[in-house]
Design a protein around this motif. Structure first.
Motif, PDB file in Angstrom:
ATOM      1  N   MET A  21     -56.878  25.006 106.098  1.00 34.70           N
ATOM      2  CA  MET A  21     -55.475  24.189 106.074  1.00 34.70           C
ATOM      3  C   MET A  21     -55.119  23.673 106.957  1.00 34.70           C
ATOM      4  O   MET A  21     -55.272  23.865 108.263  1.00 34.70           O
ATOM      5  N   ARG A  22     -54.943  22.258 106.882  1.00 34.19           N
ATOM      6  CA  ARG A  22     -54.740  21.362 107.892  1.00 34.19           C
ATOM      7  C   ARG A  22     -53.590  20.381 107.617  1.00 34.19           C
ATOM      8  O   ARG A  22     -53.594  19.808 106.372  1.00 34.19           O
ATOM      9  N   THR A  23     -52.800  20.487 108.084  1.00 36.62           N
ATOM     10  CA  THR A  23     -51.468  19.564 107.916  1.00 36.62           C
ATOM     11  C   THR A  23     -51.294  18.188 108.777  1.00 36.62           C
ATOM     12  O   THR A  23     -52.386  18.028 109.588  1.00 36.62           O
ATOM     13  N   ASP A  24     -50.632  17.577 108.087  1.00 37.86           N
ATOM     14  CA  ASP A  24     -50.903  16.107 108.720  1.00 37.86           C
ATOM     15  C   ASP A  24     -50.051  16.107 109.927  1.00 37.86           C
ATOM     16  O   ASP A  24     -50.199  15.678 110.970  1.00 37.86           O
ATOM     17  N   ILE A  25     -48.765  16.676 110.133  1.00 40.98           N
ATOM     18  CA  ILE A  25     -47.838  16.519 111.217  1.00 40.98           C
ATOM     19  C   ILE A  25     -46.993  17.914 111.341  1.00 40.98           C
ATOM     20  O   ILE A  25     -46.332  18.556 110.181  1.00 40.98           O
ATOM     21  N   VAL A  26     -47.036  18.426 112.575  1.00 43.37           N
ATOM     22  CA  VAL A  26     -45.996  19.368 112.692  1.00 43.37           C
ATOM     23  C   VAL A  26     -45.202  19.514 113.943  1.00 43.37           C
ATOM     24  O   VAL A  26     -45.869  18.787 114.989  1.00 43.37           O
ATOM     25  N   SER A  27     -44.119  19.145 113.657  1.00 41.12           N
ATOM     26  CA  SER A  27     -43.056  19.118 114.822  1.00 41.12           C
ATOM     27  C   SER A  27     -42.163  20.356 115.135  1.00 41.12           C
ATOM     28  O   SER A  27     -41.472  20.914 114.213  1.00 41.12           O
ATOM     29  N   ASP A  28     -42.187  20.711 116.279  1.00 38.73           N
ATOM     30  CA  ASP A  28     -41.345  21.768 116.961  1.00 38.73           C
ATOM     31  C   ASP A  28     -40.469  21.396 117.676  1.00 38.73           C
ATOM     32  O   ASP A  28     -40.435  20.730 118.679  1.00 38.73           O
ATOM     33  N   ARG A  29     -38.986  22.092 117.579  1.00 42.24           N
ATOM     34  CA  ARG A  29     -38.072  21.741 118.644  1.00 42.24           C
ATOM     35  C   ARG A  29     -38.423  22.654 119.691  1.00 42.24           C
ATOM     36  O   ARG A  29     -38.710  23.804 119.484  1.00 42.24           O
ATOM     37  N   ARG A  30     -38.110  22.181 121.051  1.00 43.54           N
ATOM     38  CA  ARG A  30     -38.175  22.939 122.371  1.00 43.54           C
ATOM     39  C   ARG A  30     -37.147  23.843 122.550  1.00 43.54           C
ATOM     40  O   ARG A  30     -37.420  25.066 123.054  1.00 43.54           O
ATOM     41  N   ASP A  31     -35.914  23.700 121.836  1.00 48.82           N
ATOM     42  CA  ASP A  31     -34.529  24.577 122.259  1.00 48.82           C
ATOM     43  C   ASP A  31     -34.512  25.549 121.414  1.00 48.82           C
ATOM     44  O   ASP A  31     -33.676  26.351 121.703  1.00 48.82           O
ATOM     45  N   GLN A  32     -35.195  25.432 120.336  1.00 50.68           N
ATOM     46  CA  GLN A  32     -34.842  26.706 119.440  1.00 50.68           C
ATOM     47  C   GLN A  32     -36.051  26.751 118.423  1.00 50.68           C
ATOM     48  O   GLN A  32     -36.572  25.730 118.212  1.00 50.68           O
ATOM     49  N   PRO A  33     -36.078  27.912 117.830  1.00 44.17           N
ATOM     50  CA  PRO A  33     -37.374  27.977 116.795  1.00 44.17           C
ATOM     51  C   PRO A  33     -37.118  27.407 115.600  1.00 44.17           C
ATOM     52  O   PRO A  33     -36.488  27.869 114.645  1.00 44.17           O
ATOM     53  N   GLN A  34     -37.441  26.086 115.531  1.00 41.07           N
ATOM     54  CA  GLN A  34     -37.363  25.452 114.251  1.00 41.07           C
ATOM     55  C   GLN A  34     -38.657  24.257 114.170  1.00 41.07           C
ATOM     56  O   GLN A  34     -38.801  23.647 115.278  1.00 41.07           O
ATOM     57  N   ARG A  35     -39.167  24.516 112.875  1.00 43.52           N
ATOM     58  CA  ARG A  35     -40.519  23.740 112.930  1.00 43.52           C
ATOM     59  C   ARG A  35     -40.359  23.048 111.560  1.00 43.52           C
ATOM     60  O   ARG A  35     -39.781  23.416 110.549  1.00 43.52           O
ATOM     61  N   LEU A  36     -40.989  21.931 111.670  1.00 44.60           N
ATOM     62  CA  LEU A  36     -41.136  21.016 110.363  1.00 44.60           C
ATOM     63  C   LEU A  36     -42.394  20.492 110.141  1.00 44.60           C
ATOM     64  O   LEU A  36     -43.166  20.198 111.045  1.00 44.60           O
TER      65      LEU A  36
END
Length: 131
Positions: A21-36
């Motif tokens: 499994m390999r995604t194109d982009i993973v974006s995490d917020r630093r200030d709270q546990p929120q991932r896109l």
């Protein structure tokens, strides 16, 4: 970004044939546990369904679902709260729909690649902020 399958038991030869499994982009917020988790495709967002003229492509929906659900409960609070965005080029108009499944927002949207780079940037930012 590569993701790992939560495998508990496997036969000797499965590692040579099991898909990664390999995604194109993973974006995490630093200030709270929120991932896109963003995956991009270069086909139309809709295809022909079993019993309807237009349907989201089932394989892509399953893929995004696997990216999100396979990472839950493994000690990563960002994965437990992750959302997914499946991004397609606009072919026959704009598309932007979403659904919540087992606590994960899954969004399916298009971006018009014929627009100016500034308009494309604004659309991408709007989609990311909306997730």
């Amino acid at each position: 970004k590569p993701l790992s399958w939560p495998i508990d038991d496997a036969t000797a030869g499965i590692a040579q044939v099991f898909p990664s499994m390999r995604t194109d982009i993973v974006s995490d917020r630093r200030d709270q546990p929120q991932r896109l988790v963003i995956d991009t495709k270069f086909t139309g967002v809709l295809g022909r369904g079993w019993y309807r003229e237009q349907s989201l492509r089932a394989g892509y929906v399953y893929q995004l679902y696997a990216y999100l659900r396979s990472q839950v409960g493994r000690g990563d609070p960002w994965a437990d709260q992750a959302s997914g965005l499946l991004l397609h080029p606009a072919i026959k108009g704009d598309f932007d729909e979403s659904v919540m499944i087992q606590g994960h927002r899954m969004r399916f949207a298009t971006v018009d690649l014929k627009c100016s780079h500034q308009q494309i940037r604004e659309r991408l930012l709007q989609l990311v902020e909306g997730c």
